[in-house]
Design an enzyme around this catalytic site. Structure first.
Site, PDB file in Angstrom:
ATOM      1  N   ASP A  30     -17.059  -9.831  11.034  1.00 54.55           N
ATOM      2  CA  ASP A  30     -16.178  -9.112  10.112  1.00 54.55           C
ATOM      3  C   ASP A  30     -14.701  -9.444  10.297  1.00 54.55           C
ATOM      4  O   ASP A  30     -13.830  -8.604  10.050  1.00 54.55           O
ATOM      5  CB  ASP A  30     -16.393  -7.591  10.238  1.00 54.55           C
ATOM      6  CG  ASP A  30     -17.838  -7.205  10.041  1.00 54.55           C
ATOM      7  OD1 ASP A  30     -18.523  -7.879   9.256  1.00 54.55           O
ATOM      8  OD2 ASP A  30     -18.296  -6.245  10.687  1.00 54.55           O
ATOM      9  N   GLY A  76     -22.070  -9.622   5.748  1.00 52.26           N
ATOM     10  CA  GLY A  76     -21.456  -9.020   4.566  1.00 52.26           C
ATOM     11  C   GLY A  76     -20.060  -9.592   4.462  1.00 52.26           C
ATOM     12  O   GLY A  76     -19.213  -9.291   5.284  1.00 52.26           O
ATOM     13  N   HIS A  77     -19.848 -10.492   3.513  1.00 57.42           N
ATOM     14  CA  HIS A  77     -18.563 -11.174   3.380  1.00 57.42           C
ATOM     15  C   HIS A  77     -17.845 -10.672   2.128  1.00 57.42           C
ATOM     16  O   HIS A  77     -18.359 -10.832   1.021  1.00 57.42           O
ATOM     17  CB  HIS A  77     -18.765 -12.689   3.331  1.00 57.42           C
ATOM     18  CG  HIS A  77     -19.326 -13.242   4.617  1.00 57.42           C
ATOM     19  ND1 HIS A  77     -19.585 -14.571   4.822  1.00 57.42           N
ATOM     20  CD2 HIS A  77     -19.659 -12.626   5.781  1.00 57.42           C
ATOM     21  CE1 HIS A  77     -20.048 -14.757   6.049  1.00 57.42           C
ATOM     22  NE2 HIS A  77     -20.116 -13.577   6.641  1.00 57.42           N
TER      23      HIS A  77
HETATM   24  P1  GDP Z   1     -16.438 -11.092   7.084  1.00 54.09           P
HETATM   25  O1  GDP Z   1     -17.797 -10.586   7.404  1.00 54.09           O
HETATM   26  O2  GDP Z   1     -15.844 -11.857   8.214  1.00 54.09           O
HETATM   27  O3  GDP Z   1     -16.349 -11.846   5.791  1.00 54.09           O
HETATM   28  O4  GDP Z   1     -15.512  -9.799   6.924  1.00 54.09           O
HETATM   29  P2  GDP Z   1     -15.890  -8.436   6.118  1.00 54.09           P
HETATM   30  O5  GDP Z   1     -15.774  -8.703   4.672  1.00 54.09           O
HETATM   31  O6  GDP Z   1     -17.145  -7.863   6.624  1.00 54.09           O
HETATM   32  O7  GDP Z   1     -14.752  -7.475   6.666  1.00 54.09           O
HETATM   33  C1  GDP Z   1     -13.404  -7.767   6.498  1.00 54.09           C
HETATM   34  C2  GDP Z   1     -12.764  -6.590   5.738  1.00 54.09           C
HETATM   35  O8  GDP Z   1     -11.354  -6.678   5.836  1.00 54.09           O
HETATM   36  C3  GDP Z   1     -13.058  -6.620   4.248  1.00 54.09           C
HETATM   37  O9  GDP Z   1     -13.070  -5.319   3.768  1.00 54.09           O
HETATM   38  C4  GDP Z   1     -11.891  -7.404   3.676  1.00 54.09           C
HETATM   39  O10 GDP Z   1     -11.642  -7.079   2.308  1.00 54.09           O
HETATM   40  C5  GDP Z   1     -10.777  -6.915   4.549  1.00 54.09           C
HETATM   41  N1  GDP Z   1      -9.685  -7.866   4.813  1.00 54.09           N
HETATM   42  C6  GDP Z   1      -9.741  -9.213   5.001  1.00 54.09           C
HETATM   43  N2  GDP Z   1      -8.519  -9.684   5.331  1.00 54.09           N
HETATM   44  C7  GDP Z   1      -7.696  -8.617   5.367  1.00 54.09           C
HETATM   45  C8  GDP Z   1      -6.306  -8.438   5.686  1.00 54.09           C
HETATM   46  O11 GDP Z   1      -5.583  -9.368   6.028  1.00 54.09           O
HETATM   47  N3  GDP Z   1      -5.814  -7.175   5.648  1.00 54.09           N
HETATM   48  C9  GDP Z   1      -6.582  -6.090   5.307  1.00 54.09           C
HETATM   49  N4  GDP Z   1      -6.020  -4.900   5.298  1.00 54.09           N
HETATM   50  N5  GDP Z   1      -7.889  -6.216   5.001  1.00 54.09           N
HETATM   51  C10 GDP Z   1      -8.425  -7.456   5.053  1.00 54.09           C
HETATM   52  P1  IMO Z   2     -20.631 -10.822   9.232  1.00 55.52           P
HETATM   53  O1  IMO Z   2     -21.092 -12.192   8.776  1.00 55.52           O
HETATM   54  C1  IMO Z   2     -20.736  -7.680  12.224  1.00 55.52           C
HETATM   55  C2  IMO Z   2     -24.466  -7.134  14.455  1.00 55.52           C
HETATM   56  C3  IMO Z   2     -25.246  -5.876  14.188  1.00 55.52           C
HETATM   57  C4  IMO Z   2     -25.933  -5.688  15.532  1.00 55.52           C
HETATM   58  C5  IMO Z   2     -26.226  -7.111  15.966  1.00 55.52           C
HETATM   59  C6  IMO Z   2     -27.634  -7.581  15.658  1.00 55.52           C
HETATM   60  O2  IMO Z   2     -20.399  -9.895   8.111  1.00 55.52           O
HETATM   61  O3  IMO Z   2     -19.491 -10.946  10.158  1.00 55.52           O
HETATM   62  P2  IMO Z   2     -28.963  -8.202  13.460  1.00 55.52           P
HETATM   63  O4  IMO Z   2     -29.070  -7.502  12.141  1.00 55.52           O
HETATM   64  O5  IMO Z   2     -28.389  -9.577  13.366  1.00 55.52           O
HETATM   65  O6  IMO Z   2     -30.230  -8.155  14.226  1.00 55.52           O
HETATM   66  O7  IMO Z   2     -27.925  -7.311  14.307  1.00 55.52           O
HETATM   67  O8  IMO Z   2     -25.287  -7.937  15.277  1.00 55.52           O
HETATM   68  N1  IMO Z   2     -24.151  -7.932  13.234  1.00 55.52           N
HETATM   69  C7  IMO Z   2     -22.947  -8.005  12.679  1.00 55.52           C
HETATM   70  N2  IMO Z   2     -21.799  -7.368  12.985  1.00 55.52           N
HETATM   71  N3  IMO Z   2     -20.756  -8.573  11.215  1.00 55.52           N
HETATM   72  C8  IMO Z   2     -21.890  -9.240  10.915  1.00 55.52           C
HETATM   73  O9  IMO Z   2     -21.925 -10.243  10.014  1.00 55.52           O
HETATM   74  C9  IMO Z   2     -23.060  -8.940  11.632  1.00 55.52           C
HETATM   75  N4  IMO Z   2     -24.345  -9.371  11.583  1.00 55.52           N
HETATM   76  C10 IMO Z   2     -25.000  -8.763  12.578  1.00 55.52           C
HETATM   77  O10 IMO Z   2     -24.406  -4.805  13.873  1.00 55.52           O
HETATM   78  O11 IMO Z   2     -25.027  -5.127  16.444  1.00 55.52           O
HETATM   79 MG    MG Z   3     -18.849  -8.783   7.420  1.00 57.04          MG
END
Ligand code: GDP
Ligand code: IMO
Ligand code: MG
Length: 422
Positions: free
Chosen positions: A13, A40-41
């Protein structure tokens, strides 16, 4: 060196989806190489928000090709929902979204197993996303799995039934969990038909042909390096190699094809699910970061645990992946601090150490912090380095020095446009 890599350096994340979307126009192909719908991107642009789980984050950029590589595990149900989302947004993905035949399929009974096993673990739970990731990779390495390419074979249904029966026996070892297998199965087979509307390819030939043509490829990581099956905080990890090494096996390319490795870190740190988190803030400051950063899982909605940035941990993951440039995201979330803390060493059994101990779960260690000045002003949406407060530039330079790697971008908000390129 045709293949650049973008991956998360913490526990996931870090903002990978946003940065891939920003960089995508510089590439011809975006390729997912591991993980599955546990990811979840989030992408935000033109006032719209999208969350992708299986589909690569280049899909919103017209003309670009996207491939779900052999290292990914695919749940047709989740993928089908993502395609609905794309259809509703008018995104034309026909001829632009490819699926490697060697990618493994997540069956409904994999999700059932995931749920049963997690439930049985009690307070030793991993905090899995319950998407069936662990059981699917287990069948892959156990040589029982079903792959995308098998869908086209006449014995697909039989092989499905055989694997499902195995799973039902295994589930019997665990206490009962609620799961409507028959209903899920019906949805799954419908979704498999939908999956078949995409183009299946022999991913390894497809991508190496693209390299020969001179195409530029960006490999999009999922999860984070500290969730890597080999090097993460085992057993609190996911089941794939999330580091650069995973790109070669997850796409079928040779190591010498790898060019830039772009590592992403938040300006602080988060983790969702169970397991050690040395710089976690369990009190008010942690809650403040969660609220400011909107730190709730993009896949499960769970609150994310928050803490300070950890340089010992980051140096470790930069080393593992050969990171050549850093992206620091969510600096705006630190807008309201007079002072920031940065973990720069650990005390392990009373002695100072700059390395991560073998077992972060059981060993006796604590993070040792350095104070750095905060900027205590609003830099949200800043797009030029010149408009960043001096203390923020100093913070970025401090990270560069301590991590021995240049910071090429600083993200100042969730939108595609909210970015400083240095
Ligand atoms: P990913 O899994 O690495 O793609 O990241 P996620 O989408 O799960 O989580 C990142 C969260 O931070 C999302 O809600 C993005 O919209 C948000 N986000 C990304 N970059 C920034 C930033 O520079 N500032 C803020 N406030 N939010 C951000
Ligand atoms: P992105 O791509 C954050 C974590 C889960 C759990 C562990 C194992 O959005 O960064 P799993 O479902 O793979 O068996 O879970 O890994 N986890 C993540 N945490 N971002 C993710 O993906 C994750 N994918 C799995 O919360 O602790
Ligand atoms: Mg994510």
């Amino acid at each position: 060196m045709a293949v650049d890599v973008l991956l998360g350096l913490q526990w996931g994340d870090e903002g990978k989806g946003k940065i891939v979307d920003v960089l995508a126009p510089q590439y011809d192909i975006i390729a997912r190489f591991q993980g599955g719908p546990n990811a979840g991107h989030t992408l935000i642009f033109d006032g719209k928000k999208f969350v992708l789980h299986t589909v690569p984050s280049g899909i919103f950029r017209p003309g670009l090709k996207n491939i779900i590589g052999n290292g990914v595990v695919i749940d047709p149900i989740t993928l089908s929902k993502e395609l609905d989302q794309l259809d509703a947004a008018g995104v034309d993905y026909a001829g632009r979204l490819f699926v490697a035949r060697k990618a493994h399929l997540i069956l409904p009974s994999h999700r059932l197993l995931d749920a049963a096993r997690e439930n049985a673990k009690g307070d030793r739970k991993i905090g899995s996303t319950l998407k069936g990731i662990g059981p699917t990779y287990m069948d892959k390495t156990g040589r029982n799995g079903l792959r995308v390419g098998n869908i086209e074979a006449p014995d697909f249904r039989d092989r499905y039934e055989e694997l499902k029966e195995k799973h039902k026996q295994l589930v019997g070892l665990y206490p009962f969990v609620e799961f409507e297998l028959a209903k899920e199965e019906e949805a799954w087979f419908k979704a498999v038909e939908r999956l078949q509307t995409l183009e299946f390819v022999d991913g390894e030939y497809w991508i190496n042909d693209a390299i020969k043509r001179g195409d530029k490829i960006l490999a999009e990581g999922a999860q984070g390096s500290m969730l890597d099956i080999d090097f993460g905080t085992y057993p609190f990890v996911t089941s794939s190699n999330t580091i650069t090494a995973g790109v070669c096996t997850g796409l079928g390319i040779a190591p010498q094809q790898i060019g830039e490795v772009i590592g992403i870190t938040k300006a602080y740190c988060t983790r969702v699910g169970g397991g050690p988190f040395p710089t976690e803030l369990t009190g008010e400051t942690g809650e403040f970061l969660r609220a400011e950063g909107g730190e709730f899982g993009a896949t499960t909605g769970r609150p994310r645990r928050c803490g300070w940035i950890d340089l010992v941990q980051l140096r470790y993951t930069i080393m593992l992946s050969g990171v050549t440039q850093l992206v620091v995201t969510k600096v705006d979330v630190l807008n309201k601090f007079e002072t920031l803390k940065v973990a720069d060493a650990y005390k392990v059994d009373g002695s100072l150490s700059h390395e991560l101990p073998f077992d972060l779960v059981h060993e006796n260690y604590e993070a040792v912090y350095t104070d750095v000045p905060g900027w205590n002003s609003n830099l949200t949406s800043v797009k030029e380095e010149a408009n960043l407060p001096k203390a923020c530039i100093d913070y970025v330079q401090f990270l560069e020095e301590k991590l021995g790697t240049r910071v090429s971008m600083v993200s100042t908000g969730p939108d595609r446009e909210e970015l400083v390129v240095r």
